[in-house]
Enzyme design. Structure first.
Site, PDB file in Angstrom:
ATOM      1  CG  HIS A  71     -14.113  -4.090  -7.273  1.00 15.65           C
ATOM      2  ND1 HIS A  71     -13.470  -4.366  -6.088  1.00 15.65           N
ATOM      3  CD2 HIS A  71     -15.418  -3.871  -6.944  1.00 15.65           C
ATOM      4  CE1 HIS A  71     -14.338  -4.329  -5.082  1.00 15.65           C
ATOM      5  NE2 HIS A  71     -15.528  -4.029  -5.584  1.00 15.65           N
ATOM      6  CD  GLU A  73      -8.971  -3.402  -8.504  1.00 13.33           C
ATOM      7  OE1 GLU A  73     -10.102  -2.989  -8.841  1.00 13.33           O
ATOM      8  OE2 GLU A  73      -8.639  -3.564  -7.324  1.00 13.33           O
ATOM      9  CB  CYS A 105     -10.837  -5.765  -2.381  1.00 12.55           C
ATOM     10  SG  CYS A 105     -11.590  -6.568  -3.822  1.00 12.55           S
ATOM     11  CB  CYS A 108      -9.660  -7.053  -7.115  1.00  7.90           C
ATOM     12  SG  CYS A 108     -11.318  -6.420  -7.435  1.00  7.90           S
ATOM     13  CG  HIS A 288      20.121   3.233  -9.557  1.00  5.97           C
ATOM     14  ND1 HIS A 288      20.707   3.824 -10.651  1.00  5.97           N
ATOM     15  CD2 HIS A 288      18.799   3.132  -9.861  1.00  5.97           C
ATOM     16  CE1 HIS A 288      19.786   4.074 -11.572  1.00  5.97           C
ATOM     17  NE2 HIS A 288      18.621   3.666 -11.102  1.00  5.97           N
ATOM     18  CB  CYS A 316      23.100   5.602 -13.977  1.00  5.20           C
ATOM     19  SG  CYS A 316      22.671   6.142 -12.300  1.00  5.20           S
ATOM     20  CB  CYS A 319      25.086   5.549  -9.405  1.00  2.00           C
ATOM     21  SG  CYS A 319      23.386   5.050  -9.011  1.00  2.00           S
TER      22      CYS A 319
END
EC number: 3.5.4.38
Length: 429
Positions: A71, A73, A105, A108, A288, A316, A319
């Site tokens: 696979h 991964e 899966c 993996c 956030h 930030c 926000c």
């Protein structure tokens, strides 16, 4: 079976199929259908960055596909071991991001878990277009275990599809055009994933409560997700407090080394009821804490109330503007924000965000010893005294001077002083 290094256990070398895939391949294999039984191949678009306090440094990106019954991964893990871990210093810290056509899966996921367990200098974010065999209890269990091991697991939203299209697709300069029902299918995939992951989120103390809900935004920063999960807790551990609220200089603190945005809040009502307390945590790549806080306060429909917030980082710009708009709509509400550190204070958009807070009537200040002590008492351990770290007050005064210079440079010092002289209490009868 205990942890082991997957790369060392296999000598065969796998390579990415290419850096870019065709538009047709992407649209076919990454389409987030509810049922896609005819799509048996797994494509994995990856990006590897070296963690740095200032900004992540991109090292590699490309595409893997399942090969020889191996696979995608696992192919990546073999390649990463040979081409990155063997070449660069073991002291380097790396961030790995996967965009996958199918979620891993259970086999993996098991291999990825063991790889992460043997390489503590890695962090992994997994965004998947579709969930693989989600009714299988083993698949569900290993997705939970990935989260518990520190990996971020999420469904691909419009933002991830756009990023994937721009970075991994031979797009010919064309913009990504969402297919029909992309957002509808995302909400389906996301809801199923949250059902799977809900049992594995970190539990909070028995004396506190936790809520899980979805929050949808209108407009925000480019990285803002449309639907995200919220976790609310009441208490922090002593270790969390000392590591997260430590007000050292920014160059020694970066998100990749575990410093996260926390917001602790306390609401005092004028009707004599006991104060309401809570603590919110921002997860990287998600909503956030300040926006989660606003959502919570709006749901309570409060009017006259005093709110004190303790933040690990100042807000930030996005926000800050949303906090300011919230305060302007509620003139009777008193909101005082104390921050341990200033976030990108040298950048004008962040300074302008702070200005919007002051102009709306929100009191913004830097945490000093009394505030750290109060935060400890209310949100950590009221039975034990707070022991300040070395240089706490010196660093606080430096940060206060920095904040004062921002006020002066924007001509807001008099305005802030006027707000500071306001009576913080119920109106006089």
């Amino acid at each position: 079976m205990g942890p082991f290094c997957l790369g060392c256990s296999h000598r065969k070398c796998y390579s990415p199929i290419r850096n870019l895939i065709s538009q047709e391949t992407f649209k076919f294999h990454f389409k987030n259908l509810r049922y896609a039984i005819d799509r048996k191949d797994t494509f994995l678009c990856y990006e590897v960055t070296r963690k740095d306090c200032d900004s992540p440094v991109s090292l590699h990106h490309g595409v893997f596909k399942n090969k020889d019954n191996i696979h995608a991964e696992i192919c990546f893990l073999y390649w990463f071991h040979d081409k990155v871990l063997k070449v660069l210093s073991p002291r380097e810290e790396f961030k790995i991001t996967w965009y996958m056509s199918w979620s891993p899966c259970f086999e993996c996921a098991e291999q990825v878990l063991r790889f992460l367990a043997t390489h503590h200098n890695l962090s992994l974010d997994i965004f998947s277009s579709r969930l693989y065999n989600i009714r299988d209890p083993e698949n569900q269990q290993n997705l939970c275990r990935l989260v518990q091991e520190g990996a971020q697991v999420a469904a691909m939203d419009l933002y991830e599809f756009k990023k994937c299209w721009k970075k991994f697709v031979d797009n010919g300069g064309r913009r990504f055009r969402p297919w029909k029902k992309l957002l509808t299918n995302f909400r389906y995939q996301d809801s199923k994933l949250q059902e799977i992951l809900r049992p594995c989120y970190i539990p909070v103390p028995s004396s506190s409560s936790s809520t899980l809900s979805n929050i949808c935004l209108t407009k925000g920063l480019p990285e803002t997700r449309f639907c995200v999960e919220r976790r609310r807790v009441h208490l922090l551990s002593e270790e969390e407090f000392y590591s997260q609220f430590y007000n050292q200089r920014v160059k020694h603190l970066c998100y990749y080394h575990g410093v996260k945005p926390y917001l602790c809040y306390q609401l005092e009502q004028f009707n004599g009821q006991a104060p309401l307390k809570g603590c919110l945590l921002s997860e990287k790549g998600k909503q956030h804490a300040e926006i989660l806080f606003l959502d919570k306060i709006r749901s309570m429909e409060l009017s006259q109330v005093i709110i004190t917030c303790y933040l690990t980082w100042s807000p930030c710009p996005n926000c800050a503007w949303q906090l300011a708009a919230f305060k302007r709509d509620r003139p009777d509400l008193i909101l005082h924000i104390y921050t341990s550190r200033l976030y990108f204070h040298w950048k004008r958009p962040f300074q302008k965000g702070l200005c919007s807070l002051w102009q709306s009537g929100i009191l913004v200040d830097v945490m000093d010893l009394p505030q750290f002590t109060d935060c400890w008492t209310n949100f950590v351990n009221p039975k034990r005294p707070f022991w300040p770290w070395k240089g706490l007050e010196i660093i606080s005064r430096r940060t206060q001077r920095r904040l004062h210079r921002i006020k002066e440079s924007w001509g807001l010092q008099d305005l802030v002083n006027d707000f500071g002289n306001l009576q913080l209490g119920p109106p006089m009868s």
